[in-house]
Design a protein around this motif. Structure first.
Motif, mmCIF file in Angstrom:
data_model
loop_
_atom_site.group_PDB
_atom_site.id
_atom_site.type_symbol
_atom_site.label_atom_id
_atom_site.label_comp_id
_atom_site.label_asym_id
_atom_site.label_seq_id
_atom_site.Cartn_x
_atom_site.Cartn_y
_atom_site.Cartn_z
ATOM 1 N N LEU A 291 -13.059 3.309 -13.963
ATOM 2 C CA LEU A 291 -13.685 3.125 -12.651
ATOM 3 C C LEU A 291 -13.922 1.646 -12.351
ATOM 4 C CD1 LEU A 291 -16.247 6.074 -12.590
ATOM 5 C CD2 LEU A 291 -14.094 5.887 -11.331
ATOM 6 N N CYS A 292 -14.339 0.869 -13.359
ATOM 7 C CA CYS A 292 -14.518 -0.566 -13.154
ATOM 8 C C CYS A 292 -13.192 -1.224 -12.785
ATOM 9 C CB CYS A 292 -15.095 -1.205 -14.413
ATOM 10 S SG CYS A 292 -16.842 -0.854 -14.698
ATOM 11 N N GLY A 293 -12.142 -0.848 -13.496
ATOM 12 C CA GLY A 293 -10.833 -1.406 -13.190
ATOM 13 C C GLY A 293 -10.377 -1.065 -11.785
ATOM 14 N N LEU A 294 -10.578 0.177 -11.380
ATOM 15 C CA LEU A 294 -10.201 0.577 -10.024
ATOM 16 C C LEU A 294 -11.009 -0.183 -8.984
ATOM 17 C CD1 LEU A 294 -9.795 4.457 -10.398
ATOM 18 C CD2 LEU A 294 -7.983 2.777 -9.976
ATOM 19 N N GLY A 295 -12.301 -0.390 -9.294
ATOM 20 C CA GLY A 295 -13.146 -1.121 -8.349
ATOM 21 C C GLY A 295 -12.686 -2.555 -8.161
ATOM 22 N N VAL A 296 -12.349 -3.231 -9.253
ATOM 23 C CA VAL A 296 -11.900 -4.615 -9.160
ATOM 24 C C VAL A 296 -10.555 -4.701 -8.436
ATOM 25 C CG1 VAL A 296 -11.134 -6.605 -10.489
ATOM 26 C CG2 VAL A 296 -13.181 -5.352 -11.191
ATOM 27 N N VAL A 297 -9.619 -3.840 -8.817
ATOM 28 C CA VAL A 297 -8.319 -3.826 -8.138
ATOM 29 C C VAL A 297 -8.489 -3.491 -6.658
ATOM 30 C CG1 VAL A 297 -6.086 -2.656 -8.012
ATOM 31 C CG2 VAL A 297 -7.039 -3.265 -10.236
ATOM 32 N N GLY A 298 -9.382 -2.542 -6.379
ATOM 33 C CA GLY A 298 -9.634 -2.183 -4.984
ATOM 34 C C GLY A 298 -10.179 -3.347 -4.171
ATOM 35 N N GLU A 299 -11.002 -4.184 -4.801
ATOM 36 C CA GLU A 299 -11.537 -5.353 -4.093
ATOM 37 C C GLU A 299 -10.423 -6.313 -3.718
ATOM 38 O OE1 GLU A 299 -14.188 -7.570 -2.159
ATOM 39 O OE2 GLU A 299 -14.703 -5.690 -3.170
ATOM 40 N N TYR A 300 -9.515 -6.567 -4.627
ATOM 41 C CA TYR A 300 -8.390 -7.460 -4.321
ATOM 42 C C TYR A 300 -7.463 -6.833 -3.280
ATOM 43 C CZ TYR A 300 -9.431 -10.798 -8.033
ATOM 44 O OH TYR A 300 -10.021 -11.763 -8.823
ATOM 45 N N VAL A 301 -7.198 -5.536 -3.411
ATOM 46 C CA VAL A 301 -6.330 -4.857 -2.434
ATOM 47 C C VAL A 301 -6.988 -4.870 -1.052
ATOM 48 C CG1 VAL A 301 -5.302 -2.648 -1.791
ATOM 49 C CG2 VAL A 301 -5.185 -3.432 -4.157
ATOM 50 N N GLY A 302 -8.309 -4.674 -1.011
ATOM 51 C CA GLY A 302 -9.013 -4.721 0.261
ATOM 52 C C GLY A 302 -8.895 -6.071 0.938
ATOM 53 N N ARG A 303 -8.925 -7.126 0.155
ATOM 54 C CA ARG A 303 -8.770 -8.456 0.726
ATOM 55 C C ARG A 303 -7.343 -8.683 1.230
ATOM 56 N NH1 ARG A 303 -12.940 -12.115 -0.762
ATOM 57 N NH2 ARG A 303 -14.683 -10.872 -1.534
ATOM 58 N N ILE A 304 -6.383 -8.142 0.530
ATOM 59 C CA ILE A 304 -5.005 -8.211 1.033
ATOM 60 C C ILE A 304 -4.906 -7.484 2.373
ATOM 61 C CG2 ILE A 304 -2.625 -7.495 0.592
ATOM 62 C CD1 ILE A 304 -3.210 -7.808 -2.408
ATOM 63 N N TYR A 305 -5.541 -6.324 2.454
ATOM 64 C CA TYR A 305 -5.550 -5.543 3.700
ATOM 65 C C TYR A 305 -6.184 -6.348 4.841
ATOM 66 C CZ TYR A 305 -6.871 -1.793 6.940
ATOM 67 O OH TYR A 305 -7.058 -1.012 8.044
ATOM 68 N N ASP A 306 -7.326 -6.990 4.553
ATOM 69 C CA ASP A 306 -7.979 -7.817 5.584
ATOM 70 C C ASP A 306 -7.070 -8.956 6.024
ATOM 71 O OD1 ASP A 306 -10.254 -6.281 5.577
ATOM 72 O OD2 ASP A 306 -11.338 -7.550 4.147
#
Length: 350
Positions: A291-306
């Motif tokens: 879950l921690c790994g998914l959260g960190v990856v999700g943060e970077y992916v979210g910034r790519i999306y923005d």
């Protein structure tokens, strides 16, 4: 002839002072009084403009700025449709600044205007960036002092870009450095890191922070946390690497548990088993790592999306040059102000 046209005709260097303001109706008159007193000391050598950026204030900040603009021909301003944040306000001011050098500073008097002559001296010595460094503030709370110290320490450990500890957003930039900065179109802006990343020759000037003359700080814990998180994520891939290390550590622990279970089964088969408890521990540990790994990856992916969405950093609802902007084109209203083309500077001449 307008103030800007007059400055160009005399072929003198112009200094832009960019001042973001959010809910600062009480302190703005005091700030402007001190700022103009300092600018009088340098007006024999430079022309100056003061560019206020109202960051969507809900009090009388915009009205106060309008009044200042009506009384002082050096004052220009723009106002956001809502609060977009301190970094967006600074970005807007930098995009619309017209000077040969630009000084950015907060309008709450915690960045002392008295430093401006020293910043200009350093610039004339050949430095493209002049940073201001806060000295220890005895009035600063223990938590804020501790959190600031550890933030910069983490940045020094995890980032390839060296960011000076205790550096403020009060700085001078030459036109050359500013033009390069404005070519960076990151959605999540951490200007302290971006300026350091440019790598232009820089100097430092120390100052002693002072207490507010009026009003209260608008920089809440949530804003500080978001600011720190933007800096860490924007300038480091360490969180991704840490999740990898965390996963490898969990795998290593699972192998150790398996080895311990085999040894226990072979040499002490009759003792009470701790297997179920350790199994539950390993399951929860692995689940937490995932879950921690998914959260960190999700943060970077979210910034790519923005970043891919390409929304402007801010939306302008009003400026002191509204009529000319509507005539020249609507693109200036959505966060892409003129900043380095000499021909575009002419658009603001009366």
């Amino acid at each position: 002839m307008s103030f800007w046209s007059e400055a160009m005709s005399r072929d003198v260097q112009t200094i832009s002072i960019v001042c973001p303001a959010y809910q600062e109706e009480e302190v703005l008159p005091l700030f402007h009084r001190e700022l103009t007193a300092v600018l009088r000391q340098v007006e024999e050598s430079y022309d100056t403009e003061v560019l206020y950026v109202d960051d969507g204030s809900r009090d009388r900040t915009l009205s106060v700025i309008r009044e200042l603009a009506s009384q002082d021909r050096r004052v220009r301003f723009l106002s956001f449709s809502r609060n977009f944040g301190h970094q967006a306000a600074l970005t807007a001011g930098l995009e619309h600044a017209r000077g040969d050098a630009v000084i950015m500073m907060d309008s709450d008097l915690q960045h002392p205007p008295a430093l401006i002559p020293e910043l200009l001296r350093k610039w004339q010595e050949g430095y493209d960036v002049v940073l201001t460094i806060r000295q220890d503030d005895p009035d600063l709370g223990l938590f804020k002092r501790w959190s600031s110290k550890w933030f910069y320490r983490l940045m020094s450990w995890f980032s390839d870009t060296e960011i000076r500890m205790s550096a403020a957003d009060y700085r001078l930039m030459s036109r050359r450095a500013l033009d390069r900065l404005l070519e960076l179109h990151e959605t999540h802006r951490f200007l302290r890191g971006l300026v350091a990343w440019l790598g232009f020759p820089s100097a430092e000037v120390s100052f002693q922070p002072v207490s507010r003359r009026a009003g209260v700080s608008k920089y809440t814990f949530r804003r500080m946390a978001n600011f720190a998180f933007d800096g860490l994520i924007s300038f480091s891939k360490a969180p991704l690497r840490l999740t990898l290390l965390l996963g490898l550590g969990a795998v290593g622990l699972s192998f150790l548990f398996a080895f311990w279970a085999v040894v226990r089964f072979l040499f002490a088969p009759g003792t009470s088993a701790l297997g179920p408890a350790l199994l539950m521990f390993s399951v929860y540990s692995m689940g937490g790592c995932v879950l921690c790994g998914l959260g960190v990856v999700g943060e970077y992916v979210g910034r790519i999306y923005d970043q891919v969405k390409g929304r402007p950093h801010y939306v302008v609802k009003e400026t002191s040059w509204d009529e000319r902007i509507r005539f020249e084109g609507r693109h200036l209203q959505i966060g892409q102000g003129p900043h380095h083309k000499d021909s575009e500077h002419q658009h603001f001449a009366a």
